[in-house]
Design an enzyme around this catalytic site. Structure first.
Site, PDB file in Angstrom:
ATOM      1  N   ASP A 182     -31.068 -24.264  42.770  1.00 37.01           N
ATOM      2  CA  ASP A 182     -30.761 -23.687  41.467  1.00 37.01           C
ATOM      3  C   ASP A 182     -31.562 -24.309  40.329  1.00 37.01           C
ATOM      4  OD1 ASP A 182     -29.595 -22.124  39.569  1.00 37.01           O
ATOM      5  OD2 ASP A 182     -27.646 -23.121  39.577  1.00 37.01           O
TER       6      ASP A 182
ATOM      7  N   GLU B 245     -31.630 -24.738  31.397  1.00 35.26           N
ATOM      8  CA  GLU B 245     -30.308 -25.223  31.807  1.00 35.26           C
ATOM      9  C   GLU B 245     -30.347 -26.647  32.367  1.00 35.26           C
ATOM     10  OE1 GLU B 245     -28.372 -22.679  34.635  1.00 35.26           O
ATOM     11  OE2 GLU B 245     -26.691 -24.050  34.899  1.00 35.26           O
TER      12      GLU B 245
ATOM     13  N   GLU C  21     -20.697 -16.974  43.564  1.00 34.99           N
ATOM     14  CA  GLU C  21     -19.922 -17.752  42.602  1.00 34.99           C
ATOM     15  C   GLU C  21     -18.690 -16.987  42.111  1.00 34.99           C
ATOM     16  OE1 GLU C  21     -22.878 -19.081  39.679  1.00 34.99           O
ATOM     17  OE2 GLU C  21     -23.221 -20.849  40.929  1.00 34.99           O
TER      18      GLU C  21
END
Ligand code: GCV
Length: 644
Positions: free
Chosen positions: A339, A367, A260
């Site tokens: 993820d 998240e 990332e």
């Protein structure tokens, strides 16, 4: 104190065993002394009139026997009418907390002889130096304030909480290292870091730091961060020496490289092994370890590219390197291949490494699972991962047996209740217990946590346990059932946006048309299933044998596909969304019925979170269902409203 002590807020007991009156033993080490202090304070809070004696005089007592060495084993044995607690200083800490927890549960004479399953059991904080927390849902950092690390009374209570559920490490800064966090490697903050390390060390909790791979350029002024460059190697060796000699209890570095947008060895044509080994060599003289993250994928994918499958990236990048890493390197692998979605298969990389140590990474920061506004107890998911047979070896083939360590992205912040949602603390406690013993039962953990947190009212315990155990499937139903994932709002990852990531660069597509949905990952598709052992590959590749809850992770299916119970795929998705909202309402109603049995402030806080959960669940239902209706023009068979 402006924060609670969570499950360490011991409640008064109406009766306690006679042996709690006398404590015998005078531990010599700092950790042993902390254990004794915890025992005396804990018993006092429970209402025992305990005294510290030089001998038992034949009366029932708790005897603390401190053994030399730093091992973590703890033993608790009956000894006449009393108890003997045996262990090193650290062992005594675990033993004392175990004893206190069981006394609080009303369980007498717990016989226990236990060592943790893994030597590293830690939390990863994504705390930034400015005090913000990436994916933090419970306030700001208690490790950093205005660009600097801080050590406060809360640091010590945090160490106590970690030790009390068996955890022994924490990495205090974000894996995305930026701003003044870069300078944690230099002399600038050594004093503060030392204070934190010493504070954590009293409870056997090691300090870890996230570092930037290009630190030699960012801090050292070098022209390169090439891991084979002699000056770069020297820079890391010198920096590590200075840091490890200034900070006791520093365990090592956590690195997010070539991921990332973070710098890494690929920029210099070097492999992950060359990058990790260079750091491992630098920290090795100090017993340090390198945790090297495998969260590596192409985050600039063109959505029209249907060949590239993000799920395949980690295994492709790391499996060929198995055996090339130094022994003090641990590859850090997220539980699923993409993820932290509410439902993913286990990462195939967890079945690949035979000559490399691995550390399994969970995320208790919610998240993608409701951001601590929705209740979502994650322990059942964690157990599924740990219990997964990878089909690669005749024995010791479960994920729990293949890994060497465990960590979780932390869900804590400086909110008074630490985790935003009061019920989210069950994930913190539970992750600790599971990291000590991966066969611990999620239901027993939920029950224990509830009793320690809310007291022993059976109505409260049963209701809270039931809510926790149902919560994951409820969340899954009203958000992204059947493994489809990724219909959340881009960036924030909260709330529904069915096509939010569809035409973006992140590689997380469902590619829905009016006829079908999902990515085909079998041999006729991206071939992701081939990354598993033949047994798992075969099971996932066939629509008939693929576990239904993962059907849309592995397959692209027409909306009129018949599920096992005869419903169409589309109807099943509609139904799940309706049911999920109703089940969320039932959980919220169950909580409301506890009003007279709970502390009013706690009750009100959780009720407010349930209100938001219900609002958001209804939004998910309506947005996803009406989007599907607009795509397919197929109405709900039960005639319910499908549009906003
Ligand atoms: C710390 C996801 C999150 C990022 C996180 C990343 C990671 O992409 O959205 O915030 O970065 O995972 O695990 O490194």
């Amino acid at each position: 104190m402006d924060y609670s002590l969570l499950w360490l807020d011991w409640k008064r007991k109406s009766s306690l065993p006679a042996y709690t009156k006398r404590i015998v033993g005078m531990p010599a080490t700092r950790q042993g002394k902390a254990a004794l202090r915890e025992l005396l304070n804990g018993l006092k809070a429970m209402g025992a009139d305990s005294e510290l004696c030089s001998g038992s005089d034949g009366c029932p007592s708790i005897r603390l026997n401190e053994c030399p060495g730093g091992g973590e084993k703890a033993e608790l044995h009956r000894s006449g009418e009393g108890l003997a607690l045996i262990g090193s200083g650290r062992g005594l800490i675990y033993g004392v907390f175990y004893l206190l927890r069981h006394l609080a549960l009303g369980e007498d004479y717990p016989e226990w002889e236990s060592s943790p399953a893994y030597p590293i059991r830690m939390l990863d904080h994504w705390d930034n130096a400015d005090g913000s927390i990436e994916r933090g849902y419970s306030g700001r950092s208690f490790f950093f304030r205005s660009g600097r690390p801080v050590c406060t009374a809360r640091t010590r209570d945090y160490a106590r909480l970690l030790a009390s559920c068996g955890l022994n490490g924490c990495c205090i800064n974000n894996v995305n290292v930026h701003g003044s966090a870069l300078k944690l490697l230099t002399g600038s903050y050594k004093r503060e870091l030392k204070r934190i390390a010493v504070c954590l060390e009293e409870y056997g909790v090691a300090l870890w730091l996230s570092v930037s791979f290009s630190a030699p350029m960012e801090l050292g002024g070098l022209a390169t961060a090439d891991p084979l460059d002699p000056e770069v190697r020297q820079w890391w060796q010198d920096t590590s020496r200075q840091l490890f000699s200034a900070i006791p209890n520093l365990a090592g570095f956590l690195v997010k490289a070539d991921s990332e947008g973070r710098p890494g060895p690929h920029s210099y044509g070097r492999s992950h092994a060359e990058g990790a080994n260079m750091l491992a060599e630098a920290v090795s003289p100090f017993g340090g370890k390198i945790l090297w993250r495998c969260f590596v994928y192409n985050c600039t994918q063109d959505w029209r590219d249907t060949e590239t499958d993000r799920a395949k990236a980690q295994r492709d990048a790391f499996a060929p390197l198995d055996g090339q890493f130094r022994e003090n390197v641990f590859l850090q692998i997220k539980n699923g291949p993409v993820d932290f979605q509410i439902r993913e298969p286990v990462s195939p990389l967890l079945g690949e490494l035979e000559h490399t140590s691995s550390i399994l990474e969970f995320q208790i920061a919610q998240e993608y699972t409701g951001q601590q506004k929705h209740v979502c107890y994650l322990l059942p998911m964690f157990r599924e991962v740990l219990d997964q047979q990878m089909g690669r070896r005749a024995d010791r083939d479960l994920v729990a047996e293949r890994i060497s360590a465990v960590c979780a992205v932390s869900n804590t912040g400086d909110d008074p209740n630490w985790t935003g949602h009061d019920l989210a603390a069950a994930n913190l406690f539970g992750f600790g217990l599971l990291s000590w013993d991966p066969s611990a039962e999620p239901e027993a953990i939920a029950r224990e946590w509830s009793i320690l947190t809310f007291g022993g009212d059976p109505e409260v315990t049963d209701t809270v346990t039931d809510i926790l155990l149902r919560s994951r499937s409820v969340y899954e139903k009203y958000t992204v059932p059947l493994g489809i994932g990724w219909m959340c709002v881009p960036g924030t990852h909260y709330g529904p946006s069915p096509e939010g990531y569809e035409y973006d660069r992140w590689g997380t597509y469902h590619r829905a048309t009016h006829r079908e949905i999902g990515v085909e990952r079998g041999p006729g598709g991206t071939g992701f299933t081939e990354q598993y052992s033949p047994a798992l590959a075969g099971m996932y590749a066939s629509k008939e044998t693929c576990p239904e809850e993962l059907l849309l992770f592995f397959h692209r299916l027409p909306f009129d596909y018949r599920m096992k119970d005869g419903r169409t795929l589309l109807q099943r998705i509609y139904d799940d969304h309706f049911e999920g909202v109703e089940e969320a309402r039932a959980m919220s109603d169950a909580w409301d019925r506890l009003e007279d049995r709970l502390d009013p402030a706690v009750f009100a806080r959780v009720r407010a979170r349930f209100r938001e959960q219900l609002r958001s669940a209804a939004e998910w239902r309506d947005v996803v269902n009406s989007w599907l209706y607009r795509l397919t023009l197929i109405p709900d068979e039960k005639g319910r409203k499908l549009y906003l």
